[in-house]
Design an enzyme around this catalytic site. Structure first.
Site, PDB file in Angstrom:
ATOM      1  N   SER A 138      47.021  46.195  35.775  1.00 60.31           N
ATOM      2  CA  SER A 138      47.144  45.404  34.549  1.00 60.31           C
ATOM      3  C   SER A 138      48.464  45.772  33.887  1.00 60.31           C
ATOM      4  O   SER A 138      48.993  46.872  34.096  1.00 60.31           O
ATOM      5  CB  SER A 138      45.987  45.750  33.608  1.00 60.31           C
ATOM      6  OG  SER A 138      46.212  45.208  32.329  1.00 60.31           O
ATOM      7  N   TYR A 151      40.910  52.033  28.554  1.00 60.76           N
ATOM      8  CA  TYR A 151      41.145  51.036  29.612  1.00 60.76           C
ATOM      9  C   TYR A 151      42.567  51.215  30.152  1.00 60.76           C
ATOM     10  O   TYR A 151      42.785  51.235  31.366  1.00 60.76           O
ATOM     11  CB  TYR A 151      40.948  49.619  29.053  1.00 60.76           C
ATOM     12  CG  TYR A 151      41.313  48.521  30.028  1.00 60.76           C
ATOM     13  CD1 TYR A 151      40.460  48.196  31.082  1.00 60.76           C
ATOM     14  CD2 TYR A 151      42.500  47.801  29.910  1.00 60.76           C
ATOM     15  CE1 TYR A 151      40.796  47.186  31.987  1.00 60.76           C
ATOM     16  CE2 TYR A 151      42.845  46.801  30.798  1.00 60.76           C
ATOM     17  CZ  TYR A 151      41.987  46.495  31.832  1.00 60.76           C
ATOM     18  OH  TYR A 151      42.322  45.495  32.729  1.00 60.76           O
ATOM     19  N   SER A 152      43.523  51.347  29.233  1.00 58.20           N
ATOM     20  CA  SER A 152      44.912  51.608  29.647  1.00 58.20           C
ATOM     21  C   SER A 152      44.965  52.837  30.552  1.00 58.20           C
ATOM     22  O   SER A 152      45.617  52.831  31.597  1.00 58.20           O
ATOM     23  CB  SER A 152      45.794  51.886  28.420  1.00 58.20           C
ATOM     24  OG  SER A 152      46.587  50.779  28.094  1.00 58.20           O
ATOM     25  N   ALA A 153      44.227  53.887  30.147  1.00 57.54           N
ATOM     26  CA  ALA A 153      44.227  55.134  30.938  1.00 57.54           C
ATOM     27  C   ALA A 153      43.665  54.885  32.336  1.00 57.54           C
ATOM     28  O   ALA A 153      44.181  55.394  33.332  1.00 57.54           O
ATOM     29  CB  ALA A 153      43.406  56.208  30.221  1.00 57.54           C
ATOM     30  N   LYS A 155      43.677  52.067  34.050  1.00 59.22           N
ATOM     31  CA  LYS A 155      44.602  51.262  34.856  1.00 59.22           C
ATOM     32  C   LYS A 155      45.861  52.064  35.197  1.00 59.22           C
ATOM     33  O   LYS A 155      46.474  51.866  36.229  1.00 59.22           O
ATOM     34  CB  LYS A 155      44.960  49.956  34.124  1.00 59.22           C
ATOM     35  CG  LYS A 155      43.784  48.979  34.027  1.00 59.22           C
ATOM     36  CD  LYS A 155      43.348  48.456  35.392  1.00 59.22           C
ATOM     37  CE  LYS A 155      42.181  47.497  35.309  1.00 59.22           C
ATOM     38  NZ  LYS A 155      41.721  46.985  36.594  1.00 59.22           N
TER      39      LYS A 155
HETATM   40  N1  LIG Z   1      41.470  39.068  31.968  1.00 63.16           N
HETATM   41  C1  LIG Z   1      42.547  39.788  31.700  1.00 63.16           C
HETATM   42  O1  LIG Z   1      43.217  39.581  30.668  1.00 63.16           O
HETATM   43  C2  LIG Z   1      43.013  40.826  32.694  1.00 63.16           C
HETATM   44  C3  LIG Z   1      44.331  41.283  32.579  1.00 63.16           C
HETATM   45  C4  LIG Z   1      44.793  42.250  33.458  1.00 63.16           C
HETATM   46  C5  LIG Z   1      43.962  42.747  34.449  1.00 63.16           C
HETATM   47  N2  LIG Z   1      42.679  42.295  34.546  1.00 63.16           N
HETATM   48  C6  LIG Z   1      41.843  42.889  35.613  1.00 63.16           C
HETATM   49  O2  LIG Z   1      41.463  41.862  36.501  1.00 63.16           O
HETATM   50  C7  LIG Z   1      40.215  42.194  37.116  1.00 63.16           C
HETATM   51  C8  LIG Z   1      39.271  41.012  36.993  1.00 63.16           C
HETATM   52  O3  LIG Z   1      39.066  40.739  35.621  1.00 63.16           O
HETATM   53  P1  LIG Z   1      38.633  39.304  35.086  1.00 63.16           P
HETATM   54  O4  LIG Z   1      39.593  38.922  34.041  1.00 63.16           O
HETATM   55  O5  LIG Z   1      38.373  38.369  36.183  1.00 63.16           O
HETATM   56  O6  LIG Z   1      37.264  39.732  34.370  1.00 63.16           O
HETATM   57  P2  LIG Z   1      35.812  39.061  34.401  1.00 63.16           P
HETATM   58  O7  LIG Z   1      35.923  37.608  34.172  1.00 63.16           O
HETATM   59  O8  LIG Z   1      34.983  39.892  33.500  1.00 63.16           O
HETATM   60  O9  LIG Z   1      35.337  39.272  35.925  1.00 63.16           O
HETATM   61  C9  LIG Z   1      35.017  40.547  36.400  1.00 63.16           C
HETATM   62  C10 LIG Z   1      34.413  40.416  37.779  1.00 63.16           C
HETATM   63  O10 LIG Z   1      34.070  41.722  38.232  1.00 63.16           O
HETATM   64  C11 LIG Z   1      32.685  41.742  38.565  1.00 63.16           C
HETATM   65  N3  LIG Z   1      32.144  43.060  38.285  1.00 63.16           N
HETATM   66  C12 LIG Z   1      32.086  43.706  37.091  1.00 63.16           C
HETATM   67  N4  LIG Z   1      31.493  44.896  37.243  1.00 63.16           N
HETATM   68  C13 LIG Z   1      31.182  45.009  38.571  1.00 63.16           C
HETATM   69  C14 LIG Z   1      30.543  46.004  39.355  1.00 63.16           C
HETATM   70  N5  LIG Z   1      30.105  47.139  38.810  1.00 63.16           N
HETATM   71  N6  LIG Z   1      30.376  45.776  40.677  1.00 63.16           N
HETATM   72  C15 LIG Z   1      30.802  44.619  41.236  1.00 63.16           C
HETATM   73  N7  LIG Z   1      31.420  43.645  40.555  1.00 63.16           N
HETATM   74  C16 LIG Z   1      31.597  43.848  39.229  1.00 63.16           C
HETATM   75  C17 LIG Z   1      32.047  40.636  37.738  1.00 63.16           C
HETATM   76  O11 LIG Z   1      30.899  40.103  38.372  1.00 63.16           O
HETATM   77  P3  LIG Z   1      29.385  40.581  38.168  1.00 63.16           P
HETATM   78  O12 LIG Z   1      29.162  40.685  36.697  1.00 63.16           O
HETATM   79  O13 LIG Z   1      28.635  39.472  38.854  1.00 63.16           O
HETATM   80  O14 LIG Z   1      29.262  41.879  38.893  1.00 63.16           O
HETATM   81  C18 LIG Z   1      33.144  39.583  37.784  1.00 63.16           C
HETATM   82  O15 LIG Z   1      33.076  38.858  38.989  1.00 63.16           O
HETATM   83  C19 LIG Z   1      39.745  43.472  36.420  1.00 63.16           C
HETATM   84  O16 LIG Z   1      40.067  44.583  37.224  1.00 63.16           O
HETATM   85  C20 LIG Z   1      40.548  43.503  35.135  1.00 63.16           C
HETATM   86  O17 LIG Z   1      40.733  44.807  34.663  1.00 63.16           O
HETATM   87  C21 LIG Z   1      42.188  41.351  33.698  1.00 63.16           C
END
Ligand SMILES: NC(=O)c1ccc[n+]([C@@H]2O[C@H](COP(=O)([O-])OP(=O)(O)OC[C@H]3O[C@@H](n4cnc5c(N)ncnc54)[C@H](OP(=O)(O)O)[C@@H]3O)[C@@H](O)[C@H]2O)c1
Length: 263
Positions: A138, A151-153, A155
């Site tokens: 991220s 969270y920052s920590a 990542k």
């Molecule tokens: N959105 C942002 O602004 C942003 C920015 C930078 C980086 N990211 C990173 O991108 C990645 C995806 O985030 P997103 O934005 O798509 O978030 P999201 O919409 O909340 O999706 C998260 C996904 O991870 C799954 N998940 C959560 N906990 C899990 C677990 N314990 N085991 C297996 N699957 C799990 C969820 O599905 P289930 O609930 O069905 O398990 C869902 O499919 C993350 O690593 C996040 O830190 C996001």
């Protein structure tokens, strides 16, 4: 790396960025395993040929099952995408230590164990690269964000793991790519373990990056054997913090103070 016919395992693929990546990679001819906890949501992502593993990345049996069933179904594993991740918006003095452990259990240790389980299979491939590991970092791992310090920590830790792992595996011809999305339109903020982002940021969500743009950048990064993909491109400005830390930290501190006082 050419994506067509590659066997790719994506964690956290039931929604958001993971589901968008699954659709993009399926369109480019990859053979996919999709893993997430919500089986109903998972069933709606991609077509009938994908392998769906309803499981939790923090559970060792589920992690093993995801890798073993992938190899049993497709005969090999070429790419692991460690995408599953969660947020936590709490000030450090009051953050619940068990929530922090839960955060690291998924964002760092889950990714680490998936790498350990996938590596023996990536090593069996021929070609250059033999396989690729993608970690979903991220911008928050490049720019310290005070409204979600832990969270920052997590990542930041994932990023350190990613960078050292790339060097560790270099001579084995296994690629390691870091994805660094900025603010993305997904359910991420609602799905956080606790707390919420500053209202100003919440209101700016309509300007955030679309999940499909992140998926496209990931696919192109794989095709071009990139080490790091930052999306949107403006996110590269975060790298300037190394040079201009004083004014950038002052702006972040100001934003966080307003957030703390409910402004
Ligand atoms: N959105 C942002 O602004 C942003 C920015 C930078 C980086 N990211 C990173 O991108 C990645 C995806 O985030 P997103 O934005 O798509 O978030 P999201 O919409 O909340 O999706 C998260 C996904 O991870 C799954 N998940 C959560 N906990 C899990 C677990 N314990 N085991 C297996 N699957 C799990 C969820 O599905 P289930 O609930 O069905 O398990 C869902 O499919 C993350 O690593 C996040 O830190 C996001």
């Amino acid at each position: 790396m050419q994506i067509r016919d590659k066997v790719i395992l994506i964690t956290g693929a039931s929604g958001g960025i993971g589901a968008a990546c699954a659709r993009e990679l399926e369109r480019r001819g990859a053979r996919l395993t999709l893993m997430a906890r919500n089986g109903e949501a998972l069933a709606k992502v991609c077509g009938p040929d994908v392998l769906r593993i309803q499981g939790d990345v923090t559970n060792e049996d589920d992690r093993r099952r995801a890798v073993e069933e992938t190899v049993a179904r497709f005969g090999r594993l070429d790419v692991l995408i460690n995408n599953a991740g969660v947020g936590l918006y709490r000030p450090t003095p009051e953050v619940d230590i068990d929530a922090v452990r839960q955060l690291f259990e998924l964002n760092l240790f889950g990714a680490l164990r998936m790498v350990q389980l996938a590596l023996p299979h990536l090593r069996q491939n021929t070609g250059d690269p033999r396989g690729v590991i993608v970690n979903m970092g991220s911008i928050a791992g490049m720019l310290p964000l005070p409204w979600f310090t832990m969270y920052s920590a997590s990542k930041w830790a994932l990023m350190g793991f990613n960078e050292a792992l790339r060097i560790e595996l270099k001579h084995e011809r296994i690629g390691v790519m870091l994805m660094c999305p900025g603010y993305v339109k997904s359910g991420f903020q609602d799905n956080a373990l606790s707390g919420r982002p500053p209202d100003r940021l919440w209101r700016m969500k309509r300007f955030a990056t679309d999940v499909d743009a992140v998926a496209l950048a990931l696919a192109r990064g794989l095709e071009r054997n990139r080490k790091r993909v930052i999306v949107p491109r403006l996110g590269w400005l975060a790298a300037w913090r190394n040079v201009f830390s004083w004014p950038i930290d002052a702006i972040l501190a100001h934003l966080n103070e307003r957030h703390r006082h409910g402004e």
